[in-house]
Write a protein that holds these residues in place. Structure first.
Motif, mmCIF file in Angstrom:
data_model
loop_
_atom_site.group_PDB
_atom_site.id
_atom_site.type_symbol
_atom_site.label_atom_id
_atom_site.label_comp_id
_atom_site.label_asym_id
_atom_site.label_seq_id
_atom_site.Cartn_x
_atom_site.Cartn_y
_atom_site.Cartn_z
ATOM 1 N N ARG A 1 75.549 41.047 13.463
ATOM 2 C CA ARG A 1 75.365 41.418 12.059
ATOM 3 C C ARG A 1 76.416 42.454 11.697
ATOM 4 N N HIS B 1 62.126 42.448 17.090
ATOM 5 C CA HIS B 1 63.225 43.412 17.150
ATOM 6 C C HIS B 1 63.873 43.463 15.764
ATOM 7 N N ASN C 1 71.076 38.620 18.338
ATOM 8 C CA ASN C 1 70.108 38.627 17.231
ATOM 9 C C ASN C 1 70.130 37.372 16.370
ATOM 10 N N SER D 1 75.278 48.751 18.026
ATOM 11 C CA SER D 1 75.040 49.565 19.221
ATOM 12 C C SER D 1 75.299 48.725 20.469
ATOM 13 N N GLY E 1 69.228 50.604 14.478
ATOM 14 C CA GLY E 1 70.369 49.691 14.624
ATOM 15 C C GLY E 1 71.281 49.772 13.415
ATOM 16 N N ILE F 1 75.215 51.083 13.093
ATOM 17 C CA ILE F 1 76.268 50.278 12.459
ATOM 18 C C ILE F 1 76.944 51.094 11.351
HETATM 19 O O1 LIG Z 1 71.417 44.770 14.213
HETATM 20 C C1 LIG Z 1 72.238 44.725 15.143
HETATM 21 O O2 LIG Z 1 73.143 43.887 15.257
HETATM 22 C C2 LIG Z 1 72.105 45.737 16.227
HETATM 23 C C3 LIG Z 1 70.733 45.826 16.709
HETATM 24 O O3 LIG Z 1 69.991 44.871 16.833
HETATM 25 C C4 LIG Z 1 70.236 47.138 17.086
HETATM 26 O O4 LIG Z 1 71.032 48.062 17.249
HETATM 27 O O5 LIG Z 1 69.021 47.264 17.201
#
Ligand SMILES: O=C([O-])CC(=O)C(=O)O
Ligand SMILES: NC(=O)C1=CN([C@@H]2O[C@H](COP(=O)(O)OP(=O)(O)OC[C@H]3O[C@@H](n4cnc5c(N)ncnc54)[C@H](O)[C@@H]3O)[C@@H](O)[C@H]2O)C=CC1
Length: 328
Positions: free
Chosen positions: A93, A191, A132, A242, A231, A235
């Protein structure tokens, strides 16, 4: 006598998480300091040159436990005889991108990889999906694997351990207790920001963390959003997702699954119907690991507040499941 090497397949090996992960696996952090490993690295054709570069660096570390490494763009080669598969490769993402956009982009990848794992890996292979949306990607890979048979459907996991570790760290800061003193934490669900980090059962040196904190407003308005949106915050700060902490969480998850845990660990595992979660949904549950397996901890009391939170994160997963239903 030294142990026979275990084969660890890692997808997305040329990516950021791969770069934080491979060296630690080769150093023995994941499977033990006496366990030789063979790395089987999968990435896209256009990333093969970068994977070669990573392999050159792995060589240059002269890891005593690294018994071999291969790079390929063919899932059937990468997953051949694999004992552990870490499915990291996915479209990450980027700033402003919604998780839902990732569903269709990644669905196809995990259908192919689930099938290739079931056809090629060891029958008792352990699979952890990091890419993801990891719960639903694990659900897709598992569904594709079940069609083939051979492998254990209970062994297709999604990674909630980063959320678990993030929550532990926030609780340590709030209570002033060391992370190592905190036991019995669980993060329920997906998640995603909808996850429910639940410290009602957590103890610090035996004392109730909920009683120590005694602040439902902090729980609802500070703790849960901080863990859930961590997360996105990383970013925002780094301009990249991360990677080191995600790699660390993947190592923790597989380490405990293979070598056992003396505390509860949060794992995204296919539901067996516990806590009203429909069978097969890959959901963050409190687990304990022993003898190379895991069990969902049963019988915890779910109060009304928690039921609401758990239902909310389940609803999101059900929506993701519906969105990919036609791909399965
Ligand atoms: O959203 C993302 O690509 C990174 C992610 O899952 C996180 O850091 O929990
Ligand atoms: N579950 C979790 O807690 C976390 C998950 N993530 C997710 O992990 C994934 C990877 O993140 P990064 O390493 O930062 O991304 P990255 O973009 O640096 O690396 C991804 C790698 O995967 C490769 N790849 C793409 N499609 C592939 C396929 N079909 N087969 C094999 N390799 C493929 C790419 O070529 C690239 O080398 C992302 O989906 C990210 O959102 C990131 C942090 C935490």
């Amino acid at each position: 006598m030294s142990k026979a090497p275990l084969r660890v397949a890692v997808t997305g090996a040329a990516g950021q998480i791969g770069y934080s992960l491979l060296f630690r696996i080769a150093a023995g952090d994941m499977l033990g300091k006496d366990q030789p490993v063979i790395l089987q690295l999968l990435d896209l054709p256009q990333a093969q040159q970068a994977v070669k570069g990573v392999m050159m660096e792995l060589d240059d570390c002269a890891f005593p436990l690294l018994a071999g490494a291969v790079a390929t763009d063919d899932p059937n080669v990468a997953f051949k005889d694999a004992d552990v598969c870490l499915l990291v490769g996915a479209r990450p993402r980027s700033k402003g991108m919604e998780r839902a956009d990732l569903l269709t982009a990644n669905g196809a990848i995990f259908t192919v990889q689930g099938k290739a794992i079931a056809e090629n890996a060891k029958e008792d292979v352990k699979v952890l999906v990091v890419g993801n949306p990891c719960n639903t990607n694990a659900y897709i890979a598992r569904a594709a694997a079940i069609k083939v048979g051979r492998t254990n459907p209970a062994n297709y996991h999604g990674m909630l351990r980063l959320d678990h570790n993030r929550a532990l760290s926030q609780l340590a800061a709030k209570t002033g207790k060391p992370v190592a003193a905190l036991k019995q934490l669980v993060v329920w669900g997906n998640h995603s920001p909808s996850m429910y980090a639940d410290y009602r059962f957590t103890t610090a040196d035996g004392a109730s963390v909920k009683a120590l904190i005694n602040d439902p407003v902090w729980n609802n308005d500070v703790f849960l959003p901080t863990v859930g949106k961590r997360g996105a915050a990383i970013i925002e700060a780094r301009g990249l997702s991360s990677a080191a902490s995600a790699a660390n969480a993947a190592i923790d998850h597989v380490h405990d699954w293979v070598l056992g845990s003396d505390d509860w660990v949060t794992m995204g595992v296919p539901s067996d119907g516990s806590y009203g979660i429909p069978e097969g949904v890959v959901f963050g549950f409190p687990c304990c690991c022993r003898n190379g397996g895991y069990e969902i901890i049963k019988g915890l009391e779910i109060d009304d507040y928690s039921r609401g939170k758990i239902d909310l994160t389940l609803k999101e997963l059900e929506e993701e499941r519906a969105a990919v239903a036609s791909m399965l």
